[in-house]
Design a protein around this motif. Structure first.
Motif, PDB file in Angstrom:
ATOM      1  N   ALA A  84       0.827  -1.212   0.000  1.00  0.00           N
ATOM      2  CA  ALA A  84       0.000   0.000   0.000  1.00  0.00           C
ATOM      3  C   ALA A  84       0.861   1.262   0.000  1.00  0.00           C
ATOM      4  N   MET A  85       2.030   1.160   0.593  1.00  0.00           N
ATOM      5  CA  MET A  85       2.965   2.287   0.602  1.00  0.00           C
ATOM      6  C   MET A  85       3.706   2.437  -0.731  1.00  0.00           C
ATOM      7  N   ARG A  86       3.578   1.450  -1.612  1.00  0.00           N
ATOM      8  CA  ARG A  86       4.354   1.362  -2.853  1.00  0.00           C
ATOM      9  C   ARG A  86       5.842   1.247  -2.559  1.00  0.00           C
ATOM     10  N   ARG A  87       6.146   0.483  -1.539  1.00  0.00           N
ATOM     11  CA  ARG A  87       7.534   0.143  -1.256  1.00  0.00           C
ATOM     12  C   ARG A  87       7.843  -1.141  -2.025  1.00  0.00           C
ATOM     13  N   SER A  88       8.909  -1.155  -2.770  1.00  0.00           N
ATOM     14  CA  SER A  88       9.155  -2.229  -3.732  1.00  0.00           C
ATOM     15  C   SER A  88       9.936  -3.399  -3.147  1.00  0.00           C
ATOM     16  N   TYR A  89       9.847  -3.631  -1.841  1.00  0.00           N
ATOM     17  CA  TYR A  89      10.477  -4.782  -1.201  1.00  0.00           C
ATOM     18  C   TYR A  89       9.463  -5.338  -0.209  1.00  0.00           C
ATOM     19  N   ARG A  90       9.754  -6.514   0.316  1.00  0.00           N
ATOM     20  CA  ARG A  90       8.901  -7.130   1.319  1.00  0.00           C
ATOM     21  C   ARG A  90       9.756  -7.544   2.509  1.00  0.00           C
ATOM     22  N   GLN A  91       9.109  -7.992   3.573  1.00  0.00           N
ATOM     23  CA  GLN A  91       9.813  -8.299   4.810  1.00  0.00           C
ATOM     24  C   GLN A  91      10.972  -9.261   4.587  1.00  0.00           C
ATOM     25  N   PHE A 102      -0.142   3.525   9.500  1.00  0.00           N
ATOM     26  CA  PHE A 102      -0.441   3.841   8.098  1.00  0.00           C
ATOM     27  C   PHE A 102      -1.871   3.409   7.781  1.00  0.00           C
ATOM     28  N   PRO A 103      -2.584   4.118   6.912  1.00  0.00           N
ATOM     29  CA  PRO A 103      -3.977   3.783   6.624  1.00  0.00           C
ATOM     30  C   PRO A 103      -4.171   2.302   6.306  1.00  0.00           C
ATOM     31  N   GLY A 104      -5.131   1.686   6.986  1.00  0.00           N
ATOM     32  CA  GLY A 104      -5.433   0.287   6.753  1.00  0.00           C
ATOM     33  C   GLY A 104      -4.612  -0.684   7.575  1.00  0.00           C
ATOM     34  N   GLU A 105      -3.652  -0.191   8.374  1.00  0.00           N
ATOM     35  CA  GLU A 105      -2.822  -1.080   9.178  1.00  0.00           C
ATOM     36  C   GLU A 105      -3.670  -1.786  10.234  1.00  0.00           C
ATOM     37  N   THR A 106      -3.628  -3.116  10.248  1.00  0.00           N
ATOM     38  CA  THR A 106      -4.338  -3.906  11.241  1.00  0.00           C
ATOM     39  C   THR A 106      -3.396  -4.293  12.369  1.00  0.00           C
ATOM     40  N   GLU A 107      -3.953  -4.869  13.422  1.00  0.00           N
ATOM     41  CA  GLU A 107      -3.122  -5.349  14.519  1.00  0.00           C
ATOM     42  C   GLU A 107      -2.149  -6.422  14.017  1.00  0.00           C
ATOM     43  N   GLU A 108      -2.605  -7.258  13.100  1.00  0.00           N
ATOM     44  CA  GLU A 108      -1.734  -8.284  12.530  1.00  0.00           C
ATOM     45  C   GLU A 108      -0.589  -7.649  11.741  1.00  0.00           C
ATOM     46  N   ASP A 109      -0.897  -6.590  10.977  1.00  0.00           N
ATOM     47  CA  ASP A 109       0.162  -5.868  10.258  1.00  0.00           C
ATOM     48  C   ASP A 109       1.188  -5.315  11.232  1.00  0.00           C
ATOM     49  N   PHE A 110       0.699  -4.719  12.311  1.00  0.00           N
ATOM     50  CA  PHE A 110       1.604  -4.123  13.290  1.00  0.00           C
ATOM     51  C   PHE A 110       2.473  -5.187  13.950  1.00  0.00           C
ATOM     52  N   GLU A 111       1.906  -6.353  14.225  1.00  0.00           N
ATOM     53  CA  GLU A 111       2.689  -7.440  14.812  1.00  0.00           C
ATOM     54  C   GLU A 111       3.824  -7.854  13.875  1.00  0.00           C
ATOM     55  N   HIS A 167       7.750  -8.012  14.768  1.00  0.00           N
ATOM     56  CA  HIS A 167       8.562  -9.193  14.458  1.00  0.00           C
ATOM     57  C   HIS A 167       9.832  -8.790  13.705  1.00  0.00           C
ATOM     58  N   THR A 168       9.686  -7.911  12.733  1.00  0.00           N
ATOM     59  CA  THR A 168      10.843  -7.481  11.941  1.00  0.00           C
ATOM     60  C   THR A 168      11.848  -6.730  12.800  1.00  0.00           C
ATOM     61  N   VAL A 169      11.353  -5.919  13.729  1.00  0.00           N
ATOM     62  CA  VAL A 169      12.239  -5.193  14.644  1.00  0.00           C
ATOM     63  C   VAL A 169      12.994  -6.169  15.534  1.00  0.00           C
ATOM     64  N   ARG A 170      12.301  -7.190  16.044  1.00  0.00           N
ATOM     65  CA  ARG A 170      12.978  -8.182  16.889  1.00  0.00           C
ATOM     66  C   ARG A 170      14.070  -8.914  16.109  1.00  0.00           C
ATOM     67  N   GLU A 171      13.791  -9.248  14.863  1.00  0.00           N
ATOM     68  CA  GLU A 171      14.753  -9.991  14.055  1.00  0.00           C
ATOM     69  C   GLU A 171      15.930  -9.115  13.635  1.00  0.00           C
ATOM     70  N   SER A 172      15.672  -7.843  13.403  1.00  0.00           N
ATOM     71  CA  SER A 172      16.710  -6.952  12.867  1.00  0.00           C
ATOM     72  C   SER A 172      17.682  -6.462  13.936  1.00  0.00           C
ATOM     73  N   LEU A 211       5.836  -0.112  20.254  1.00  0.00           N
ATOM     74  CA  LEU A 211       7.020  -0.191  19.406  1.00  0.00           C
ATOM     75  C   LEU A 211       8.209   0.495  20.064  1.00  0.00           C
ATOM     76  N   VAL A 212       7.993   1.672  20.632  1.00  0.00           N
ATOM     77  CA  VAL A 212       9.076   2.400  21.291  1.00  0.00           C
ATOM     78  C   VAL A 212       9.637   1.588  22.451  1.00  0.00           C
ATOM     79  N   ALA A 213       8.757   0.971  23.237  1.00  0.00           N
ATOM     80  CA  ALA A 213       9.220   0.174  24.371  1.00  0.00           C
ATOM     81  C   ALA A 213      10.082  -0.999  23.904  1.00  0.00           C
ATOM     82  N   LEU A 214       9.656  -1.661  22.838  1.00  0.00           N
ATOM     83  CA  LEU A 214      10.438  -2.776  22.304  1.00  0.00           C
ATOM     84  C   LEU A 214      11.795  -2.299  21.809  1.00  0.00           C
TER      85      LEU A 214
END
Length: 504
Positions: free
Chosen positions: A285-292, A319-328, A332-337, A374-377
């Motif tokens: 939706a952001m038109r970002r040309s990569y994925r997780q 971001f518009p349309g972001e669900t709780e699952e999207d946020f999770e 996850h990506t922050v934990r891995e990175s 997110l900030v706390a994590l």
């Protein structure tokens, strides 16, 4: 524009002040504006004076309330201008490029409005406004000159920005910058290297390669490996100790760039890689040309090549349309990175962007709650990553103005090779900004490191000599730039990364 156009004298009594908002590209532009004005005969306004003869606003358009902020500041200057004959006000930057004639209509006491493509015209436009006694609005639709080809008054004696490209070819739905800065335009490698060599000859020891989408460099000149070649070429410049760049786009981050970073000693083990979201659906939706998966793959390769590299990022929450699952998925990506730091932003509408009109705008309370999680994590991860530095011996490039409490604590501050902020005990021997001090880290906080023992070594440098020479005969300095960048974890309505205004 010819040098004679830029050099119309205004008399030594004319002073100027530049107020800068936004990204590092704007900061870089403001150094050029200072250089242009001083070449034309202006002098910096003293900080403790009663105001400047010319006040220049270098604006940013990515924030939702950017225009309100500008008009509020202009309103405060209106009575000062009325009481000060000959005072002039100029407005430039992204908001000027966007609003054009609207600025003069809302604030008729403004003398000059200029855009992102013609900053070199400022002295001429000021003189024209003075002679004709009417506002001058001049907005170029395409670039007239690379910022780095214009005169400059750099804020630092030891570190410098070097613009390698301007503009952006991406179409991220949350970002208006490509419409204001235009399509990407690359400088020739020889011109870039010549500028770096000239800076080093003046004493600069650290440069930051700057672009809206810095690692896309080469797309305009037809060389997909141009950026990695440029990094390697920087490694051959004698006296250049530290090379950084900001901000890259994951789409263009290729293996040859990772290899160049790892194999070029003066390219620092630091990478700012904007994530924006960990959800594939939101990235689309952001038109970002990569994925997780692609993003985490880059992180894995960087860590394999440079185990000690410090990684940072930008993340948009809500971001518009972001669900709780999207946020999770973002969590996850922050934990891995395992980012050393993250600049986290609450989404807000930007007029003129596709995202502003999307359905599914998230309620403020929901965005705030996710943001705080997110900030706390990230605080937890930042602290854990910094604790790994305890016991390490690091070379710290002494900085000016990095430690607000240095005088009270009898410490100095600077940056480690990976750009972590280090506060350290002041050595007995004299140390100048630009010098290098070797210290052992004894304590880690989430956002800085501390070296409480005596310094293991002090290396006086040509960069320190340059700082000392600049300050030997103190001259009035321009007002410090207001970066408008958030502190880590601080609420901010804009997803502008360090250099890309949200388009990286």
């Amino acid at each position: 524009m010819s040098s004679s156009d830029r050099s119309q004298a205004v008399g030594v009594s004319k002073s100027y002040e530049i107020r800068t908002y936004g990204c590092q590209m704007n900061v870089h532009d403001s150094e050029r504006l200072s250089g242009l004005l001083e070449e034309a005969g202006y002098v910096p306004a003293p900080k403790d004076g009663d105001g400047a003869d010319v006040v220049v606003f270098n604006t940013c358009a990515v924030r939702e309330n950017a225009d309100n902020r500008l008009y509020g500041n202009l309103g405060q200057l209106a009575p000062k201008k009325a009481a000060r004959p000959g005072m002039q006000i100029a407005v430039g930057g992204c908001l000027a490029q966007k609003d054009r004639d609207t600025i003069v209509k809302k604030a008729p006491w403004v003398d000059v409005v200029f855009g992102t493509h013609n900053i070199g015209k400022l002295p001429v436009l000021l003189e024209r406004a003075r002679i004709q006694e009417e506002a001058q609005v001049e907005i170029a639709e395409s670039l007239e000159a690379f910022p780095s080809t214009l005169p400059t008054r750099r804020e630092s004696a030891y570190a410098a920005w070097v613009s390698i490209s301007v503009g952006c070819n991406n179409t991220c739905t949350f970002c208006i910058v490509p419409a204001l800065r235009g399509k990407e335009k690359d400088r020739r490698p020889g011109d870039i290297l010549a500028e770096i060599e000239a800076l080093v000859s003046e004493g600069v020891s650290e440069i930051t390669l700057l672009g809206q989408n810095v690692n896309a460099y080469g797309s305009d000149i037809g060389d997909r490996e141009a950026f990695s070649k440029l990094l390697r070429a920087c490694g051959t410049i004698e006296g250049l100790e530290r090379v950084r760049f900001t901000s890259p786009h994951p789409r263009d981050f290729t293996d040859d760039v990772i290899a160049a970073m790892a194999e070029t000693p003066n390219v620092m083990p630091q990478l700012h890689m904007p994530l924006q979201s960990g959800s594939d659906r939101v990235l689309k939706a952001m038109r970002r040309s990569y994925r997780q998966e692609r993003f985490l793959g880059i992180i894995e390769k960087v860590r394999a090549a440079m185990p000690d590299a410090a990684l940072s990022t930008d993340i948009i929450v809500g971001f518009p349309g972001e669900t709780e699952e999207d946020f999770e998925q973002t969590l996850h990506t922050v934990r891995e990175s395992r980012f050393a730091q993250a600049f986290t932003f609450q989404y807000s509408k930007r007029p003129g962007t596709p995202a502003a009109d999307m359905e599914g705008q998230i309620p403020k309370a929901v965005v705030q709650e996710r943001y705080e999680r997110l900030v706390a994590l990230q605080e937890e991860i930042s602290w854990a990553e910094n604790k790994k530095q305890v016991g390490r011996t690091l070379e710290v490039l002494v900085a000016e103005g990095e430690g607000r409490k240095d005088d009270a604590t009898h410490r100095l501050s600077g940056r480690a090779p990976d750009n972590r902020l280090v506060h350290f005990t002041r050595p007995e021997e004299p140390v100048r900004p630009g010098d290098v001090v070797t210290v052992e880290i004894t304590y880690a906080a989430p956002h800085h490191l501390l070296a409480e023992g005596p310094a293991k070594g002090v290396r006086r440098t040509r960069a320190g000599d340059a700082w000392e020479k600049r300050n030997a005969a103190p001259a009035d300095k321009p007002q410090g730039v207001l970066l408008g960048l958030p502190t880590i974890g601080a609420p901010a309505p804009s997803p502008a990364p360090a250099a890309g205004c949200g388009c990286d």
